[in-house]
Motif scaffolding. Sequence first.
Motif, mmCIF file in Angstrom:
data_model
loop_
_atom_site.group_PDB
_atom_site.id
_atom_site.type_symbol
_atom_site.label_atom_id
_atom_site.label_comp_id
_atom_site.label_asym_id
_atom_site.label_seq_id
_atom_site.Cartn_x
_atom_site.Cartn_y
_atom_site.Cartn_z
ATOM 1 N N CYS A 63 0.841 -1.196 0.000
ATOM 2 C CA CYS A 63 0.000 0.000 0.000
ATOM 3 C C CYS A 63 0.876 1.246 0.000
ATOM 4 O O CYS A 63 1.870 1.310 0.731
ATOM 5 C CB CYS A 63 -0.910 0.013 1.225
ATOM 6 N N ILE A 64 0.539 2.201 -0.825
ATOM 7 C CA ILE A 64 1.205 3.505 -0.866
ATOM 8 C C ILE A 64 0.244 4.538 -0.280
ATOM 9 O O ILE A 64 -0.930 4.580 -0.645
ATOM 10 C CB ILE A 64 1.566 3.893 -2.309
ATOM 11 N N ASN A 65 0.738 5.358 0.618
ATOM 12 C CA ASN A 65 -0.085 6.423 1.204
ATOM 13 C C ASN A 65 0.753 7.694 1.298
ATOM 14 O O ASN A 65 1.618 7.815 2.176
ATOM 15 C CB ASN A 65 -0.596 6.008 2.584
ATOM 16 N N ARG A 66 0.520 8.607 0.372
ATOM 17 C CA ARG A 66 1.231 9.890 0.356
ATOM 18 C C ARG A 66 0.177 11.008 0.423
ATOM 19 O O ARG A 66 -0.351 11.405 -0.616
ATOM 20 C CB ARG A 66 2.067 10.028 -0.912
ATOM 21 N N PRO A 67 -0.121 11.510 1.600
ATOM 22 C CA PRO A 67 -1.196 12.518 1.746
ATOM 23 C C PRO A 67 -0.955 13.791 0.952
ATOM 24 O O PRO A 67 -1.913 14.496 0.606
ATOM 25 C CB PRO A 67 -1.201 12.803 3.252
ATOM 26 N N VAL A 83 -7.777 5.290 -3.740
ATOM 27 C CA VAL A 83 -8.635 6.242 -3.056
ATOM 28 C C VAL A 83 -8.474 7.582 -3.766
ATOM 29 O O VAL A 83 -7.397 8.182 -3.740
ATOM 30 C CB VAL A 83 -8.283 6.371 -1.566
ATOM 31 N N LYS A 116 -13.082 5.115 -2.378
ATOM 32 C CA LYS A 116 -12.306 3.954 -2.810
ATOM 33 C C LYS A 116 -12.833 3.432 -4.134
ATOM 34 O O LYS A 116 -14.043 3.289 -4.323
ATOM 35 C CB LYS A 116 -12.374 2.855 -1.750
ATOM 36 N N PRO A 133 -3.085 13.830 -3.430
ATOM 37 C CA PRO A 133 -2.867 12.752 -2.450
ATOM 38 C C PRO A 133 -2.889 11.396 -3.147
ATOM 39 O O PRO A 133 -3.732 11.145 -4.014
ATOM 40 C CB PRO A 133 -4.050 12.903 -1.486
ATOM 41 N N GLN A 134 -1.980 10.535 -2.764
ATOM 42 C CA GLN A 134 -1.873 9.227 -3.414
ATOM 43 C C GLN A 134 -2.066 8.112 -2.385
ATOM 44 O O GLN A 134 -1.292 8.002 -1.437
ATOM 45 C CB GLN A 134 -0.506 9.072 -4.078
ATOM 46 N N MET A 135 -3.108 7.344 -2.580
ATOM 47 C CA MET A 135 -3.309 6.149 -1.763
ATOM 48 C C MET A 135 -3.798 5.037 -2.669
ATOM 49 O O MET A 135 -4.869 5.138 -3.271
ATOM 50 C CB MET A 135 -4.311 6.401 -0.641
ATOM 51 N N TYR A 136 -3.008 3.979 -2.800
ATOM 52 C CA TYR A 136 -3.357 2.857 -3.668
ATOM 53 C C TYR A 136 -2.548 1.640 -3.255
ATOM 54 O O TYR A 136 -1.563 1.745 -2.515
ATOM 55 C CB TYR A 136 -3.092 3.194 -5.144
ATOM 56 N N GLY A 137 -2.982 0.469 -3.732
ATOM 57 C CA GLY A 137 -2.236 -0.729 -3.387
ATOM 58 C C GLY A 137 -2.906 -1.996 -3.868
ATOM 59 O O GLY A 137 -3.861 -1.971 -4.651
#
Length: 276
Positions: A17-21, A39, A44, A60-64
């Motif tokens: 999972c990548i989470n870069r707000p 997201v 989602k 913002p990057q959130m994916y996985g």
Amino acid sequence: MKIVNVGYNYRHPADFCINRPYGSGDYILLVLKTDAFFVLNGKKHIAPPNSVVLFKKGTPQMYGALSKEYANDWIHFDIDDEEKTEMQKLDIPFDTILPVNSTYTLSKFIKNIFCEKYSQNLYKEDSMNLYFNLILNKLSEMLKSPILEKEKPYYEVFCRLRNEIHLTPQDNWSIDKICQKLNLSRSYIQHLYKSFFGVSIREEVVYSRMEYASFLLSSTDFTIYNISYMCGYSNDVHFMRLFKKIKGTTPSEYRTSSKIVQKELENSKFQNPFCL
């Protein structure tokens, strides 16, 4: 244009999972080879294989991974205002999941950028920019390519078929077997597949087998004979000929060179924050 970093055929476990707000500080192009979640705008979304996502700087990057292994190609890049204007002319939406018929061509160009990035070639920066512009042009073409109304009901079915081929390339993917599975004629199946994905079923099977073979060569110590069998070939000589024809190198040479590239890439990860 500046190519910050690039990754080809990266594979991650099911908990990836990548989470870069605040984003990554640059633009990112992702080419998905497996199912994934994203997201976007607080919601989602599920992205199927053969999808592309182009993140704008600051998004913002959130994916996985969705449930199994996650695999993709990626490019971190930066552009100036003039280049931004040129990109807008291509009408490629940012921060959106973009399903396309086939990512084969895009992946091929990303692999070329990857090879240039870690080479000592004199004009590698110019070459990388040329390949990247080709990626954007091809992506724009794919998004504007219409599917005939009468063929639309089959598109999702054929996407699932294509995914099955890539998940189990070693299986016997004969046209007769597929005809029985889909209850369609040989000629219509071949027409639809070529229309949707730009390659024939046979080409797809061979390509997916060679990709699987590349993965096994670079990540295991299995013999080439065993790998040929694991990829669906009873004759290892035929397998080696096909591999060299498609990859431009023998399996043994590929295994040696991939270990060198992996070592260089591992070393670069400690120097560059944009490695994912």
